[in-house]
Scaffold this motif. Structure first.
Motif, PDB file in Angstrom:
ATOM      1  N   VAL A  99      30.138  46.732  39.612  1.00  0.00           N
ATOM      2  CA  VAL A  99      29.069  46.396  38.671  1.00  0.00           C
ATOM      3  C   VAL A  99      27.742  46.800  39.292  1.00  0.00           C
ATOM      4  O   VAL A  99      27.449  46.463  40.443  1.00  0.00           O
ATOM      5  N   VAL A 100      26.980  47.587  38.541  1.00  0.00           N
ATOM      6  CA  VAL A 100      25.667  48.065  39.000  1.00  0.00           C
ATOM      7  C   VAL A 100      24.609  47.473  38.079  1.00  0.00           C
ATOM      8  O   VAL A 100      24.448  47.907  36.933  1.00  0.00           O
ATOM      9  N   ASP A 101      23.929  46.460  38.572  1.00  0.00           N
ATOM     10  CA  ASP A 101      22.922  45.757  37.766  1.00  0.00           C
ATOM     11  C   ASP A 101      21.937  45.094  38.713  1.00  0.00           C
ATOM     12  O   ASP A 101      22.342  44.510  39.718  1.00  0.00           O
ATOM     13  N   LEU A 126      28.287  36.954  37.492  1.00  0.00           N
ATOM     14  CA  LEU A 126      29.155  36.718  36.338  1.00  0.00           C
ATOM     15  C   LEU A 126      30.311  37.707  36.311  1.00  0.00           C
ATOM     16  O   LEU A 126      31.474  37.318  36.135  1.00  0.00           O
ATOM     17  N   VAL A 127      30.009  38.990  36.490  1.00  0.00           N
ATOM     18  CA  VAL A 127      31.061  40.010  36.469  1.00  0.00           C
ATOM     19  C   VAL A 127      32.040  39.779  37.612  1.00  0.00           C
ATOM     20  O   VAL A 127      33.261  39.897  37.442  1.00  0.00           O
ATOM     21  N   ALA A 128      31.512  39.431  38.788  1.00  0.00           N
ATOM     22  CA  ALA A 128      32.387  39.171  39.937  1.00  0.00           C
ATOM     23  C   ALA A 128      33.308  37.993  39.661  1.00  0.00           C
ATOM     24  O   ALA A 128      34.513  38.051  39.938  1.00  0.00           O
ATOM     25  N   LEU A 188      33.137  44.943  43.337  1.00  0.00           N
ATOM     26  CA  LEU A 188      32.046  45.366  44.203  1.00  0.00           C
ATOM     27  C   LEU A 188      30.750  45.258  43.406  1.00  0.00           C
ATOM     28  O   LEU A 188      30.738  45.495  42.194  1.00  0.00           O
ATOM     29  N   THR A 189      29.655  44.898  44.058  1.00  0.00           N
ATOM     30  CA  THR A 189      28.397  44.735  43.337  1.00  0.00           C
ATOM     31  C   THR A 189      27.297  45.574  43.980  1.00  0.00           C
ATOM     32  O   THR A 189      27.238  45.736  45.197  1.00  0.00           O
ATOM     33  N   VAL A 198      33.492  51.028  36.203  1.00  0.00           N
ATOM     34  CA  VAL A 198      32.094  50.799  36.568  1.00  0.00           C
ATOM     35  C   VAL A 198      31.389  50.140  35.387  1.00  0.00           C
ATOM     36  O   VAL A 198      31.441  50.660  34.269  1.00  0.00           O
ATOM     37  N   LEU A 199      30.759  49.003  35.632  1.00  0.00           N
ATOM     38  CA  LEU A 199      29.872  48.393  34.646  1.00  0.00           C
ATOM     39  C   LEU A 199      28.453  48.747  35.059  1.00  0.00           C
ATOM     40  O   LEU A 199      27.999  48.353  36.138  1.00  0.00           O
TER      41      LEU A 199
END
Length: 199
Positions: A87-89, A97-99, A110-111, A129-130
């Motif tokens: 997640v790339v944010d 949240l995604v994790a 992975l963040t 990938v988000l």
């Protein structure tokens, strides 16, 4: 197993351990984890019976059996359904949240807070990938193709703050597999991840 190691090895801990096992079992209800769910439930039931007995005999053996069942289920999930998600944010709440959702589904997450950090992490190989649109070092939409060509050839899910037709069209035209609108809902996120893994 790490979650279970905090319980001391004594019959007194069994009433607390059994709800923990049920929680662990619930997290393994997808995919190959179903193959071992009944065995896990039986082990938990055996533990409850041991807890009710005065002597609590065979407790250590039952605990070992239960942990082994958890490990078999986890291994099966890793081999069949586990995905590596990036997640790339730049919003930490979104990354958390995604994790949480991804890990509850049995995946590795992975963040990253920027495009560059995300691309560096993705070199390890990722399946999904988000990708946020507005990032400190660029427009996520402009980097969909770059991410999709990284090791593992991941599917890219765009995260956008605009829930309109133009935003959806832009995301899909950029090559994204799907798009999600902020604020993210757990149900929508779970559904998108599950569908992407099964695709």
């Amino acid at each position: 197993r790490a979650n279970l190691q905090r319980f001391a090895l004594s019959p007194e801990t069994l009433p607390e351990l059994c709800p923990e096992l049920r929680r662990q079992a619930h997290s393994l209800k997808n995919g190959a984890g179903m193959l071992h769910l009944e065995g896990l439930r039986k082990a938990s039931s055996d533990l409850e019976q041991a807890a009710a007995s005065p002597a609590g005999q065979d407790f250590t053996a039952l605990l070992r059996t239960t942990i082994e069942a958890l490990e078999r289920a986890s291994a099966a999930l890793r081999g069949v359904n586990m995905a590596r998600i990036l997640v790339v944010d730049d919003e930490s709440l979104i990354r958390v949240l995604v994790a949480d959702v991804g890990e509850s589904l049995g995946h590795e997450v992975l963040t990253a807070a920027s495009i560059k950090e995300g691309q560096d992490l993705a070199q390890r190989g990722v399946d999904i990938v988000l990708l946020d649109v507005l990032l400190p070092d660029g427009d996520g939409l402009a980097h969909v193709e770059t991410f999709s060509q990284l090791p593992g050839r991941p599917d890219v899910i765009i995260i956008t703050g605009h829930g309109n037709a133009d935003a959806a069209e832009s995301a899909l035209r950029s090559g994204a597999w799907e798009y999600l609108v902020k604020p993210l809902r757990v149900r929508d996120l779970s559904k998108a991840l599950t569908q992407a893994v099964q695709w």
